[in-house]
Design a protein around this motif. Structure first.
Motif, short mmCIF file in Angstrom:
data_model
loop_
_atom_site.label_atom_id
_atom_site.label_comp_id
_atom_site.label_asym_id
_atom_site.label_seq_id
_atom_site.Cartn_x
_atom_site.Cartn_y
_atom_site.Cartn_z
N VAL A 292 0.86 -1.22 -0.18
CA VAL A 292 -0.09 -0.07 0.09
C VAL A 292 0.93 1.16 0.17
O VAL A 292 0.66 2.20 -0.65
N PHE A 293 1.98 1.35 0.95
CA PHE A 293 2.74 2.47 1.01
C PHE A 293 3.36 2.53 -0.56
O PHE A 293 3.79 3.84 -1.02
N GLU A 294 3.92 1.61 -1.05
CA GLU A 294 4.55 1.72 -2.40
C GLU A 294 3.51 2.20 -3.37
O GLU A 294 4.10 3.00 -4.22
N GLN A 295 2.31 1.94 -3.26
CA GLN A 295 1.31 2.23 -4.32
C GLN A 295 1.15 3.89 -4.12
O GLN A 295 1.04 4.59 -4.96
N GLU A 296 1.15 4.30 -2.91
CA GLU A 296 1.00 5.66 -2.57
C GLU A 296 1.97 6.20 -3.30
O GLU A 296 1.76 7.29 -3.73
N ILE A 297 3.29 6.10 -3.06
CA ILE A 297 4.52 6.79 -3.46
C ILE A 297 4.29 6.84 -5.16
O ILE A 297 4.46 7.95 -5.79
N VAL A 298 3.77 5.62 -5.77
CA VAL A 298 3.87 5.42 -7.07
C VAL A 298 2.52 6.46 -7.78
O VAL A 298 2.60 7.33 -8.56
N ARG B 276 13.87 9.07 -12.97
CA ARG B 276 12.93 10.03 -12.46
C ARG B 276 12.26 9.89 -11.27
O ARG B 276 12.07 10.75 -10.51
N PHE B 277 11.79 8.49 -11.36
CA PHE B 277 10.83 8.28 -10.19
C PHE B 277 11.73 8.12 -8.88
O PHE B 277 11.19 8.49 -7.81
N PHE B 278 13.01 7.58 -8.88
CA PHE B 278 13.93 7.67 -7.81
C PHE B 278 14.39 9.10 -7.33
O PHE B 278 14.25 9.36 -6.32
#
Length: 363
Positions: A23-29, A99-101
Protein backbone atom coordinates in the motif's frame (compact mmCIF):
# COMPACT_ATOMS: atom_id res chain seq x y z
CA UNK A 1 -22.65 0.92 5.71
CA UNK A 2 -19.27 1.70 7.24
CA UNK A 3 -16.85 4.53 6.69
CA UNK A 4 -13.39 3.84 5.29
CA UNK A 5 -10.45 4.61 7.51
CA UNK A 6 -8.55 7.56 6.09
CA UNK A 7 -5.02 8.12 7.33
CA UNK A 8 -3.91 11.68 7.85
CA UNK A 9 -0.58 12.55 6.25
CA UNK A 10 0.67 13.71 9.63
CA UNK A 11 -0.50 10.63 11.55
CA UNK A 12 1.97 7.91 12.65
CA UNK A 13 2.49 5.11 10.16
CA UNK A 14 3.91 1.63 10.51
CA UNK A 15 4.42 -1.22 8.08
CA UNK A 16 3.17 -4.25 9.99
CA UNK A 17 2.89 -6.60 7.00
CA UNK A 18 3.78 -7.10 3.38
CA UNK A 19 0.34 -5.76 2.49
CA UNK A 20 1.13 -2.51 4.32
CA UNK A 21 4.38 -2.21 2.36
CA UNK A 22 2.47 -2.73 -0.91
CA UNK A 23 0.00 0.00 0.00
CA UNK A 24 2.84 2.38 0.88
CA UNK A 25 4.61 1.63 -2.38
CA UNK A 26 1.41 2.24 -4.34
CA UNK A 27 0.97 5.55 -2.53
CA UNK A 28 4.43 6.68 -3.65
CA UNK A 29 3.70 5.72 -7.26
CA UNK A 30 0.35 7.53 -7.16
CA UNK A 31 1.88 10.65 -5.61
CA UNK A 32 4.54 10.64 -8.32
CA UNK A 33 1.80 10.62 -10.96
CA UNK A 34 -0.06 13.38 -9.11
CA UNK A 35 3.09 15.51 -9.05
CA UNK A 36 3.38 15.13 -12.83
CA UNK A 37 -0.26 16.19 -13.22
CA UNK A 38 0.49 19.25 -11.11
CA UNK A 39 3.48 20.02 -13.37
CA UNK A 40 1.15 20.10 -16.36
CA UNK A 41 2.54 17.04 -18.14
CA UNK A 42 0.37 15.30 -20.73
CA UNK A 43 -1.66 12.17 -19.97
CA UNK A 44 0.35 10.13 -22.45
CA UNK A 45 3.63 11.12 -20.85
CA UNK A 46 2.34 10.32 -17.35
CA UNK A 47 1.01 6.93 -18.46
CA UNK A 48 4.37 6.03 -19.99
CA UNK A 49 6.28 7.08 -16.85
CA UNK A 50 3.89 5.19 -14.56
CA UNK A 51 3.99 2.04 -16.70
CA UNK A 52 7.78 1.95 -16.67
CA UNK A 53 7.91 2.35 -12.88
CA UNK A 54 5.32 -0.36 -12.28
CA UNK A 55 7.13 -2.70 -14.68
CA UNK A 56 10.39 -2.17 -12.83
CA UNK A 57 8.71 -2.74 -9.45
CA UNK A 58 7.21 -6.04 -10.64
CA UNK A 59 10.54 -7.15 -12.08
CA UNK A 60 12.21 -6.33 -8.76
CA UNK A 61 9.77 -8.45 -6.74
CA UNK A 62 10.36 -6.52 -3.52
CA UNK A 63 9.70 -2.98 -2.27
CA UNK A 64 11.00 -0.56 -4.85
CA UNK A 65 12.94 1.52 -2.31
CA UNK A 66 15.43 -1.32 -1.74
CA UNK A 67 16.58 -1.34 -5.37
CA UNK A 68 20.26 -0.72 -6.08
CA UNK A 69 22.39 -0.33 -9.20
CA UNK A 70 22.75 -4.10 -9.65
CA UNK A 71 18.95 -4.44 -9.82
CA UNK A 72 18.81 -1.84 -12.58
CA UNK A 73 21.65 -3.67 -14.38
CA UNK A 74 19.56 -6.84 -14.40
CA UNK A 75 16.39 -4.98 -15.43
CA UNK A 76 18.00 -3.25 -18.42
CA UNK A 77 19.68 -6.50 -19.51
CA UNK A 78 16.28 -8.24 -19.29
CA UNK A 79 14.66 -5.58 -21.43
CA UNK A 80 17.32 -5.92 -24.12
CA UNK A 81 18.04 -9.65 -24.16
CA UNK A 82 14.82 -11.33 -23.02
CA UNK A 83 12.23 -8.88 -24.30
CA UNK A 84 14.24 -7.75 -27.31
CA UNK A 85 13.26 -4.09 -26.96
CA UNK A 86 14.84 -1.42 -29.12
CA UNK A 87 17.65 0.62 -27.61
CA UNK A 88 15.58 3.81 -27.69
CA UNK A 89 12.77 2.10 -25.77
CA UNK A 90 15.18 0.83 -23.13
CA UNK A 91 16.68 4.29 -22.80
CA UNK A 92 13.23 5.76 -22.20
CA UNK A 93 12.41 3.22 -19.49
CA UNK A 94 15.74 3.82 -17.75
CA UNK A 95 15.06 7.55 -17.73
CA UNK A 96 11.58 6.99 -16.28
CA UNK A 97 12.95 4.86 -13.46
CA UNK A 98 15.66 7.43 -12.73
CA UNK A 99 13.11 10.26 -12.51
CA UNK A 100 10.92 8.21 -10.18
CA UNK A 101 13.83 7.63 -7.82
CA UNK A 102 14.65 11.34 -7.88
CA UNK A 103 11.07 11.98 -6.78
CA UNK A 104 11.20 9.27 -4.10
CA UNK A 105 14.46 10.59 -2.65
CA UNK A 106 13.15 14.16 -2.58
CA UNK A 107 9.68 13.45 -1.19
CA UNK A 108 9.87 10.16 0.76
CA UNK A 109 13.46 9.65 1.88
CA UNK A 110 12.76 10.50 5.53
CA UNK A 111 9.52 8.53 5.72
CA UNK A 112 11.07 5.43 4.16
CA UNK A 113 14.09 5.52 6.44
CA UNK A 114 11.93 5.94 9.53
CA UNK A 115 9.72 3.00 8.57
CA UNK A 116 12.23 0.57 7.10
CA UNK A 117 15.73 1.79 7.96
CA UNK A 118 16.53 1.92 4.22
CA UNK A 119 18.29 4.98 2.79
CA UNK A 120 17.03 5.34 -0.77
CA UNK A 121 19.68 6.04 -3.41
CA UNK A 122 19.60 6.58 -7.17
CA UNK A 123 20.17 3.13 -8.78
CA UNK A 124 20.50 4.51 -12.31
CA UNK A 125 24.09 5.69 -12.19
CA UNK A 126 26.87 6.74 -14.57
CA UNK A 127 27.72 3.11 -15.33
CA UNK A 128 24.32 1.72 -16.35
CA UNK A 129 22.47 4.78 -17.63
CA UNK A 130 22.10 4.65 -21.43
CA UNK A 131 24.59 7.06 -22.95
CA UNK A 132 22.36 8.80 -25.49
CA UNK A 133 19.76 9.52 -22.83
CA UNK A 134 22.15 11.23 -20.46
CA UNK A 135 24.75 12.84 -22.67
CA UNK A 136 24.70 15.47 -25.38
CA UNK A 137 25.85 14.55 -28.88
CA UNK A 138 28.31 17.14 -30.15
CA UNK A 139 27.32 18.30 -33.63
CA UNK A 140 30.13 20.48 -34.94
CA UNK A 141 28.65 22.40 -37.91
CA UNK A 142 30.30 23.37 -41.20
CA UNK A 143 32.32 26.56 -41.45
CA UNK A 144 30.93 29.89 -42.61
CA UNK A 145 32.64 29.49 -45.98
CA UNK A 146 31.15 26.03 -46.49
CA UNK A 147 27.63 27.14 -45.63
CA UNK A 148 27.91 30.27 -47.77
CA UNK A 149 29.14 28.17 -50.70
CA UNK A 150 26.24 25.73 -50.34
CA UNK A 151 23.51 28.36 -50.20
CA UNK A 152 25.05 30.54 -52.92
CA UNK A 153 25.23 27.62 -55.37
CA UNK A 154 21.74 26.49 -54.35
CA UNK A 155 20.28 29.93 -55.01
CA UNK A 156 22.16 30.53 -58.28
CA UNK A 157 21.02 27.25 -59.88
CA UNK A 158 17.47 27.23 -58.55
CA UNK A 159 15.83 28.53 -61.72
CA UNK A 160 17.43 25.71 -63.71
CA UNK A 161 15.96 22.98 -61.52
CA UNK A 162 13.41 20.65 -63.14
CA UNK A 163 11.09 21.26 -60.17
CA UNK A 164 11.70 24.90 -59.41
CA UNK A 165 8.89 25.26 -56.85
CA UNK A 166 10.02 22.41 -54.60
CA UNK A 167 13.66 23.49 -54.94
CA UNK A 168 12.70 27.02 -53.86
CA UNK A 169 10.63 25.66 -50.97
CA UNK A 170 13.44 23.43 -49.73
CA UNK A 171 15.85 26.39 -49.98
CA UNK A 172 13.44 28.57 -47.98
CA UNK A 173 13.08 25.95 -45.24
CA UNK A 174 16.84 25.39 -45.00
CA UNK A 175 17.33 29.17 -44.80
CA UNK A 176 15.06 29.26 -41.72
CA UNK A 177 17.22 26.58 -40.10
CA UNK A 178 20.42 28.36 -41.05
CA UNK A 179 19.47 31.96 -40.26
CA UNK A 180 17.17 31.82 -37.21
CA UNK A 181 17.66 28.24 -35.99
CA UNK A 182 14.12 26.94 -36.40
CA UNK A 183 13.59 23.23 -35.84
CA UNK A 184 12.38 21.13 -38.76
CA UNK A 185 8.88 20.65 -37.38
CA UNK A 186 8.63 24.28 -36.29
CA UNK A 187 9.26 25.45 -39.84
CA UNK A 188 6.95 23.00 -41.61
CA UNK A 189 4.07 23.80 -39.23
CA UNK A 190 4.15 27.54 -39.97
CA UNK A 191 1.05 29.00 -41.62
CA UNK A 192 0.92 32.14 -43.75
CA UNK A 193 -0.57 34.09 -40.86
CA UNK A 194 2.43 33.24 -38.70
CA UNK A 195 4.59 35.74 -40.58
CA UNK A 196 4.05 39.08 -38.86
CA UNK A 197 6.06 41.80 -40.65
CA UNK A 198 4.32 44.39 -38.47
CA UNK A 199 6.05 43.21 -35.29
CA UNK A 200 9.41 44.68 -34.40
CA UNK A 201 12.07 46.15 -36.61
CA UNK A 202 12.48 43.06 -38.81
CA UNK A 203 9.10 41.37 -38.39
CA UNK A 204 8.57 38.15 -36.47
CA UNK A 205 7.57 34.55 -37.04
CA UNK A 206 4.97 33.17 -34.65
CA UNK A 207 6.25 29.67 -33.90
CA UNK A 208 3.20 27.84 -32.54
CA UNK A 209 4.62 24.33 -32.52
CA UNK A 210 7.87 24.73 -30.62
CA UNK A 211 9.31 21.74 -28.85
CA UNK A 212 7.84 21.35 -25.37
CA UNK A 213 9.77 19.73 -22.54
CA UNK A 214 8.78 16.46 -20.84
CA UNK A 215 5.33 16.06 -22.34
CA UNK A 216 4.09 19.61 -21.75
CA UNK A 217 2.92 20.03 -25.33
CA UNK A 218 3.95 22.60 -27.96
CA UNK A 219 5.75 25.70 -26.74
CA UNK A 220 5.12 28.95 -28.62
CA UNK A 221 7.51 31.84 -29.17
CA UNK A 222 8.06 34.83 -31.44
CA UNK A 223 11.20 34.61 -33.58
CA UNK A 224 12.52 37.89 -35.02
CA UNK A 225 13.28 37.67 -38.76
CA UNK A 226 16.89 38.75 -38.33
CA UNK A 227 19.96 37.69 -40.30
CA UNK A 228 18.34 38.29 -43.70
CA UNK A 229 15.26 36.19 -42.95
CA UNK A 230 12.79 39.01 -43.59
CA UNK A 231 14.09 39.54 -47.12
CA UNK A 232 13.87 35.81 -47.87
CA UNK A 233 10.30 35.67 -46.61
CA UNK A 234 9.33 38.63 -48.76
CA UNK A 235 10.88 36.90 -51.80
CA UNK A 236 9.09 33.67 -50.99
CA UNK A 237 5.67 35.26 -50.51
CA UNK A 238 5.97 37.65 -53.43
CA UNK A 239 7.57 35.50 -56.13
CA UNK A 240 7.04 31.85 -55.27
CA UNK A 241 4.31 30.88 -52.81
CA UNK A 242 1.34 31.82 -55.05
CA UNK A 243 2.56 29.39 -57.73
CA UNK A 244 1.72 26.41 -55.52
CA UNK A 245 -2.03 27.08 -55.56
CA UNK A 246 -4.87 29.54 -55.07
CA UNK A 247 -4.59 29.39 -51.27
CA UNK A 248 -1.79 31.97 -51.28
CA UNK A 249 -4.06 34.57 -49.59
CA UNK A 250 -5.57 32.17 -47.02
CA UNK A 251 -4.03 32.95 -43.59
CA UNK A 252 -4.50 29.33 -42.49
CA UNK A 253 -2.68 27.87 -45.50
CA UNK A 254 0.77 26.35 -44.90
CA UNK A 255 3.74 28.63 -45.42
CA UNK A 256 5.67 25.69 -46.87
CA UNK A 257 3.28 23.59 -48.98
CA UNK A 258 3.70 20.22 -50.62
CA UNK A 259 3.48 19.65 -54.34
CA UNK A 260 0.59 17.30 -53.61
CA UNK A 261 -3.01 18.49 -53.46
CA UNK A 262 -5.86 17.61 -51.14
CA UNK A 263 -8.47 15.59 -53.02
CA UNK A 264 -11.36 17.40 -51.30
CA UNK A 265 -10.24 21.04 -51.25
CA UNK A 266 -7.96 20.93 -54.27
CA UNK A 267 -5.37 22.93 -52.35
CA UNK A 268 -1.77 21.96 -51.64
CA UNK A 269 -1.16 19.99 -48.46
CA UNK A 270 1.53 20.77 -45.90
CA UNK A 271 5.02 19.59 -46.75
CA UNK A 272 6.32 16.60 -44.80
CA UNK A 273 9.50 16.14 -42.79
CA UNK A 274 11.02 13.66 -45.21
CA UNK A 275 10.61 15.96 -48.22
CA UNK A 276 12.48 18.81 -46.52
CA UNK A 277 15.24 16.52 -45.27
CA UNK A 278 15.62 15.05 -48.76
CA UNK A 279 15.89 18.53 -50.28
CA UNK A 280 18.78 19.44 -47.98
CA UNK A 281 20.46 16.08 -48.58
CA UNK A 282 20.35 16.55 -52.35
CA UNK A 283 21.75 20.06 -52.09
CA UNK A 284 24.61 18.97 -49.81
CA UNK A 285 25.46 16.03 -52.09
CA UNK A 286 25.72 18.38 -55.07
CA UNK A 287 27.41 21.46 -53.63
CA UNK A 288 28.95 20.35 -50.33
CA UNK A 289 29.91 16.68 -50.88
CA UNK A 290 32.21 16.61 -47.86
CA UNK A 291 29.05 16.93 -45.77
CA UNK A 292 26.90 14.48 -47.70
CA UNK A 293 24.72 12.42 -45.32
CA UNK A 294 26.01 14.53 -42.40
CA UNK A 295 24.34 17.88 -42.99
CA UNK A 296 20.91 17.76 -41.35
CA UNK A 297 18.36 20.39 -40.32
CA UNK A 298 19.60 20.09 -36.74
CA UNK A 299 23.23 20.63 -37.77
CA UNK A 300 22.14 23.87 -39.48
CA UNK A 301 20.43 24.84 -36.23
CA UNK A 302 23.78 24.35 -34.49
CA UNK A 303 25.42 26.40 -37.22
CA UNK A 304 22.95 29.23 -36.64
CA UNK A 305 23.71 29.33 -32.91
CA UNK A 306 27.46 29.23 -33.49
CA UNK A 307 27.55 31.87 -36.22
CA UNK A 308 25.34 34.34 -34.33
CA UNK A 309 27.42 33.91 -31.17
CA UNK A 310 30.66 34.50 -33.09
CA UNK A 311 29.14 37.65 -34.56
CA UNK A 312 28.57 39.05 -31.08
CA UNK A 313 25.06 37.96 -30.09
CA UNK A 314 24.83 37.33 -26.34
CA UNK A 315 24.38 33.71 -25.30
CA UNK A 316 21.11 34.58 -23.54
CA UNK A 317 19.73 36.06 -26.77
CA UNK A 318 20.75 32.91 -28.69
CA UNK A 319 18.92 30.86 -26.06
CA UNK A 320 15.70 32.85 -26.56
CA UNK A 321 15.99 32.68 -30.34
CA UNK A 322 16.34 28.88 -30.33
CA UNK A 323 13.58 28.41 -27.74
CA UNK A 324 15.70 26.61 -25.14
CA UNK A 325 14.44 26.43 -21.57
CA UNK A 326 17.92 26.06 -20.11
CA UNK A 327 20.99 28.10 -20.98
CA UNK A 328 23.08 24.97 -20.52
CA UNK A 329 21.39 23.45 -23.57
CA UNK A 330 22.34 26.47 -25.67
CA UNK A 331 26.00 26.14 -24.66
CA UNK A 332 26.10 22.70 -26.33
CA UNK A 333 24.94 24.32 -29.59
CA UNK A 334 27.67 26.97 -29.65
CA UNK A 335 30.95 25.65 -31.04
CA UNK A 336 33.84 28.06 -30.68
CA UNK A 337 36.97 28.18 -32.81
CA UNK A 338 39.98 26.09 -31.85
CA UNK A 339 41.90 29.12 -30.57
CA UNK A 340 39.01 30.52 -28.52
CA UNK A 341 40.59 29.62 -25.17
CA UNK A 342 43.99 30.97 -26.21
CA UNK A 343 42.51 34.26 -27.44
CA UNK A 344 40.47 34.64 -24.24
CA UNK A 345 43.62 34.04 -22.20
CA UNK A 346 45.60 36.69 -24.08
CA UNK A 347 42.73 39.19 -23.88
CA UNK A 348 42.44 38.66 -20.12
CA UNK A 349 46.17 39.16 -19.68
CA UNK A 350 46.05 42.32 -21.80
CA UNK A 351 43.27 43.75 -19.62
CA UNK A 352 45.33 43.08 -16.50
CA UNK A 353 48.40 44.69 -18.06
CA UNK A 354 46.44 47.74 -19.19
CA UNK A 355 44.91 48.14 -15.77
CA UNK A 356 48.25 47.73 -14.05
CA UNK A 357 49.86 50.32 -16.34
CA UNK A 358 47.03 52.76 -15.73
CA UNK A 359 47.45 52.36 -11.99
CA UNK A 360 51.19 53.05 -12.21
CA UNK A 361 50.53 56.17 -14.24
CA UNK A 362 48.10 57.50 -11.67
CA UNK A 363 50.55 56.93 -8.87
Amino acid sequence: MTLAVVRSIDSPRRLASAADADVFEQEIVDQHALAMVGAGLTDGYIDAERSAVIEFARFLGQPVWVADAADVDRYLAWLRRDRGLLRKTVEGKASSVARFFEFMVARYQGDIHALTGVVVSQPVDEFNRPASTWTQTIRVPPTDDEVDHLFTCWADTMVDQRKYLTAARDFMAASLWRRVGLRLNESRMLDLRDWRPDLGEHGKLHVRFGKGSRGRGPKTRLVPAINGTAGLLNWWLTDVRHQFGDDWDDPDAPLLPSERYDTITGRPTRVGDDALRAGLTRAAARWLPAWEQRLTPHVLRHYCATSLYHRGMALKAVQELLGHVWLKTTTTYVHVEDDHIERAWHEANQRVSDRFGLTLGEE
